[in-house]
Design a protein around this motif. Sequence first.
Motif, PDB file in Angstrom:
ATOM      1  N   VAL A  39       0.849  -1.191   0.000  1.00 61.56           N
ATOM      2  CA  VAL A  39       0.000   0.000   0.000  1.00 61.56           C
ATOM      3  C   VAL A  39       0.886   1.243   0.000  1.00 61.56           C
ATOM      4  N   THR A  40       0.578   2.179  -0.924  1.00 65.35           N
ATOM      5  CA  THR A  40       1.316   3.438  -0.976  1.00 65.35           C
ATOM      6  C   THR A  40       0.338   4.600  -1.012  1.00 65.35           C
ATOM      7  N   ALA A  41       0.737   5.706  -0.407  1.00 63.65           N
ATOM      8  CA  ALA A  41      -0.023   6.953  -0.477  1.00 63.65           C
ATOM      9  C   ALA A  41       0.748   7.870  -1.417  1.00 63.65           C
ATOM     10  N   GLU A  42       0.074   8.347  -2.456  1.00 62.25           N
ATOM     11  CA  GLU A  42       0.728   9.158  -3.477  1.00 62.25           C
ATOM     12  C   GLU A  42      -0.112  10.383  -3.807  1.00 62.25           C
ATOM     13  N   ILE A  43       0.596  11.452  -4.172  1.00 66.42           N
ATOM     14  CA  ILE A  43      -0.063  12.648  -4.678  1.00 66.42           C
ATOM     15  C   ILE A  43       0.105  12.642  -6.190  1.00 66.42           C
ATOM     16  N   VAL A  44      -1.013  12.615  -6.901  1.00 63.50           N
ATOM     17  CA  VAL A  44      -1.001  12.618  -8.349  1.00 63.50           C
ATOM     18  C   VAL A  44      -1.885  13.770  -8.822  1.00 63.50           C
ATOM     19  N   LYS A  45      -1.286  14.737  -9.492  1.00 65.99           N
ATOM     20  CA  LYS A  45      -2.018  15.889 -10.040  1.00 65.99           C
ATOM     21  C   LYS A  45      -2.902  16.546  -8.993  1.00 65.99           C
TER      22      LYS A  45
END
Length: 192
Positions: A39-45
Amino acid sequence: MKKISLLLFIFCFSHASFSQKKKTTPKSTANVIAKSDNVTAEIVKENLYLFISNKTSKDTIFIKKTEKNIPTVAKITPFTASGTKLYLLTWTEKISTKTNLKTEDKTIIYSNVYDIVAKKEVFYNTQLTNNIVEKVFLDRNKTASETQTRTRKEGFEFTLNPDGTITQKTAKQLNKWKYDPVSSSFVDIKKK
């Protein structure tokens, strides 16, 4: 002899300048802020997502729109509650507002619990701490002033207990929550 060495020099120089250059890979627009297991938390756009990587696919859970407030500290904590594996995602956002007479520094701590199998949020908590420094005038003519500092808190302080229960508390209130696998949500221990 001079012509031959000159030709060799030109040949070597031109060969080096026309040789293949290393291809650069395009930079990803995703910004990974926390990772645990698959599980990863990412900021995309300007959007915050939770990605679950399986062997065959990659599932996504939309969390929130970040816009100007980019999370600074983030952490994913796996835990087990009532036999179900859940993931706690915590992150902090800081907002500063400054005027001539007042400065506000807000710190917002988000704590969201996700059931990865059901791909949904099962609990969330928001805690706001606002530190205010303000210049206050003591008379009508604004000749004398003093600087006042105060702290304002909103929301509950979140605590994940080792047994998988959740505690929320303020100065006046204490809530305890336990995970119910049948309804796939946290329920108040007092009501159960």
